[in-house]
Design an enzyme around this catalytic site. Structure first.
Site, PDB file in Angstrom:
ATOM      1  N   GLU A 150     -43.217 -50.111 -25.172  1.00 60.09           N
ATOM      2  CA  GLU A 150     -42.637 -48.774 -24.971  1.00 60.09           C
ATOM      3  C   GLU A 150     -43.509 -47.930 -24.046  1.00 60.09           C
ATOM      4  O   GLU A 150     -44.714 -47.781 -24.282  1.00 60.09           O
ATOM      5  CB  GLU A 150     -42.490 -48.072 -26.328  1.00 60.09           C
ATOM      6  CG  GLU A 150     -41.795 -46.726 -26.206  1.00 60.09           C
ATOM      7  CD  GLU A 150     -41.586 -46.028 -27.554  1.00 60.09           C
ATOM      8  OE1 GLU A 150     -41.429 -46.716 -28.580  1.00 60.09           O
ATOM      9  OE2 GLU A 150     -41.585 -44.789 -27.557  1.00 60.09           O
ATOM     10  N   ASP A 186     -50.241 -59.242 -38.927  1.00 65.83           N
ATOM     11  CA  ASP A 186     -48.825 -59.324 -39.307  1.00 65.83           C
ATOM     12  C   ASP A 186     -48.213 -57.922 -39.334  1.00 65.83           C
ATOM     13  O   ASP A 186     -48.345 -57.196 -40.319  1.00 65.83           O
ATOM     14  CB  ASP A 186     -48.759 -59.993 -40.694  1.00 65.83           C
ATOM     15  CG  ASP A 186     -47.350 -60.200 -41.173  1.00 65.83           C
ATOM     16  OD1 ASP A 186     -46.427 -59.571 -40.628  1.00 65.83           O
ATOM     17  OD2 ASP A 186     -47.172 -60.986 -42.122  1.00 65.83           O
ATOM     18  N   HIS A 215     -42.149 -39.012 -20.964  1.00 57.43           N
ATOM     19  CA  HIS A 215     -41.324 -40.220 -21.052  1.00 57.43           C
ATOM     20  C   HIS A 215     -40.611 -40.490 -19.741  1.00 57.43           C
ATOM     21  O   HIS A 215     -40.515 -41.620 -19.291  1.00 57.43           O
ATOM     22  CB  HIS A 215     -40.266 -40.037 -22.146  1.00 57.43           C
ATOM     23  CG  HIS A 215     -40.713 -40.586 -23.456  1.00 57.43           C
ATOM     24  ND1 HIS A 215     -39.848 -41.043 -24.401  1.00 57.43           N
ATOM     25  CD2 HIS A 215     -41.939 -40.754 -23.973  1.00 57.43           C
ATOM     26  CE1 HIS A 215     -40.521 -41.458 -25.445  1.00 57.43           C
ATOM     27  NE2 HIS A 215     -41.793 -41.288 -25.216  1.00 57.43           N
TER      28      HIS A 215
HETATM   29  C1  MEV Z   1     -41.208 -42.259 -29.917  1.00 58.57           C
HETATM   30  O1  MEV Z   1     -41.417 -43.649 -29.843  1.00 58.57           O
HETATM   31  C2  MEV Z   1     -42.067 -41.681 -31.010  1.00 58.57           C
HETATM   32  C3  MEV Z   1     -41.806 -40.206 -31.308  1.00 58.57           C
HETATM   33  O2  MEV Z   1     -40.423 -39.976 -31.551  1.00 58.57           O
HETATM   34  C4  MEV Z   1     -42.640 -39.864 -32.521  1.00 58.57           C
HETATM   35  C5  MEV Z   1     -42.382 -38.491 -33.081  1.00 58.57           C
HETATM   36  O3  MEV Z   1     -41.281 -37.947 -32.901  1.00 58.57           O
HETATM   37  O4  MEV Z   1     -43.302 -37.987 -33.751  1.00 58.57           O
HETATM   38  C6  MEV Z   1     -42.189 -39.337 -30.133  1.00 58.57           C
END
Ligand code: MEV
Length: 447
Positions: free
Chosen positions: A90, A303, A400
């Site tokens: 990710e 794991d 993002h």
């Molecule tokens: C995304 O992979 C993770 C988040 O949604 C975590 C959160 O909202 O605290 C950004």
């Protein structure tokens, strides 16, 4: 089943060689696609010995599935510096961990403490005798069980581990004759699954043997059936804490959002509180923690399914699913803490067999299982801090989308020069697949 479906059923698949397996898959599931062989082969490791090792980790292996292996640097944990290996697909997870690590670096870094390291296993069985009778027999039975597993425990005992407590339980809600042995273990630097399961299976065999032959038992009491013997991945006493803390005013040094630090800290605290009380938010909040945890768990070939299952059960231990982290502000002192069960190993399993897991452990300075618990908890906390920091300030889409832009550009085959131009352009414009394609079309027309 019709003939078309019947064709897709196969016996002896596991015995076929890799080539024949691919051929079968191609024929029945990939419309005879001629490219598939080449595509799968392109991910085989060039070192055939190593490929054999990788194939050996699983069954019916056709190829390898690459995942990014990255590093989050600048982690100060209990005064030591770490570079943390992370395997994750990710975008922005590693960047967020690294940025949180840097944020806390001048503020003392991360602090951690292992609370306990008890592992658990269960033997589930039925026995026709009464509770009182079992109680009267148990002290001798326990001695017998311990004695009959000395061949399995000797090495672990030399390392300081072994069987700790053997408790027995009845749960009439499961069945009137249901009994359970709940056994606790110390497994030192190994995760201990094989050790625990072997002991539990031996306990089962010994109990069965005892029931069949002990002269003191009545005919009814000879009716003992082992249902199953298996470790429990729920280890609420294999727990580690990680925290960061500072005087709110000291955060001025590192917070660069333009926000007032006090306002930021209180908003952050509220965000954590929402996740303590609201399960819809708690799941996403904890998912963010596991973004960091799983990535290091994978990098060290531990794991991750066990870690996830246990962590989520722990999050719901009081009957409501809650955040695994908590935040308190007391008289201008900010503290953010994660408490999580982590049953890990740094010996055994794939830890030394997978070449990159071995490298991860080397990067981490060959940690003991206890040290690894602490490093991983700190990474989970960092990840959580990074996500919440973005959420209560800029929102996560800005970061993002930068990563997303990179992926779209790669997907559309952008050249390095186009990438540079696109990154500058999308500082000011909203990223979407269409917008990026249009940008590249425009770029090509102008050039
Ligand atoms: C995304 O992979 C993770 C988040 O949604 C975590 C959160 O909202 O605290 C950004």
């Amino acid at each position: 089943m019709n003939a078309f479906m019947q064709d897709k059923v196969i016996s002896g698949f596991s015995k076929m060689d890799k080539q024949a397996k691919i051929e079968w898959l191609r024929q029945y599931f990939l419309d005879d696609d001629p490219a598939v062989q080449e595509q799968l082969a392109s991910f085989w490791h060039q070192d055939e010995d190593l490929q054999r090792v990788l194939d050996g980790f699983s069954e019916n292996t056709l190829s390898n599935f690459p995942m990014p292996f990255g590093i989050a640097p600048n982690f100060k944990i209990n005064g030591e510096m770490y570079a943390i290996p992370m395997v994750i697909e990710e975008s922005s997870v590693v960047a967020a961990a690294a940025s949180a690590a840097k944020f806390w670096l001048p503020l003392g870094g991360f602090h951690t403490e292992v609370v306990d390291t008890v592992k658990l296993g269960q033997l589930h069985f039925r026995w026709a005798g009464s509770t009182a009778r079992w109680e009267s027999l148990f002290a001798d039975l326990e001695k017998m069980l311990r004695l009959e597993t000395t061949h399995l425990t000797a090495n672990m005992e030399k390392r300081g581990g072994g069987i700790r407590e053997i408790k027995w339980l009845r749960k009439p809600e499961i069945g009137p004759d249901y009994y359970q042995l709940l056994v606790s273990f110390q497994t030192c630097d190994s995760m201990g699954a094989n050790f625990i399961n072997s002991i539990l299976e031996q306990f089962g065999a010994s109990l069965k043997q005892w029931a069949a032959s002990a002269p003191e038992l009545s005919d009814e009491e000879r009716r003992l059936e082992i249902i199953m013997a298996i470790l429990s991945n729920y280890t609420p006493e294999c727990v580690v804490k990680a925290w960061v803390e500072c005087e709110i005013a000291d955060m001025e040094k590192t917070l660069r959002t333009g926000d007032d630090v006090r306002h930021f800290c209180h908003k952050f605290e509220t965000a954590v509180n929402i996740a303590r009380h609201d399960p819809y938010r708690a799941v996403t909040h904890n998912k963010g923690i596991f973004n960091g945890i799983d990535a290091v768990v994978l990098a060290t070939a531990n794991d991750f399914r066990a870690i996830e299952a246990c962590g989520h059960a722990y999050a719901a231990r009081d009957g409501q699913y809650r955040s695994l982290s908590s935040c308190t502000i007391t008289e201008d002192h900010f503290r953010f803490e994660l408490e999580i069960p982590l049953a890990l190993g740094t010996v055994g399993g794939l830890t030394k067999l997978h070449p990159l897991a071995k490298l991860s452990l080397q990067i981490l300075g060959q940690p003991s299982a206890n040290e690894l618990m602490q490093v991983i908890a700190a990474t989970g906390l960092a990840q959580n801090f990074g996500a919440l920091r973005s959420l209560v300030t800029t929102g996560i889409q800005a970061g993002h989308m930068k990563m997303h832009l990179q992926n779209i550009l790669i997907h559309l085959g952008a050249t390095p020069a186009q990438m540079e131009e696109a990154k500058a352009y999308f500082e000011e414009h909203t990223v979407s697949f269409t917008a990026v394609r249009e940008f590249l079309d425009q770029y090509n027309t102008v050039q």
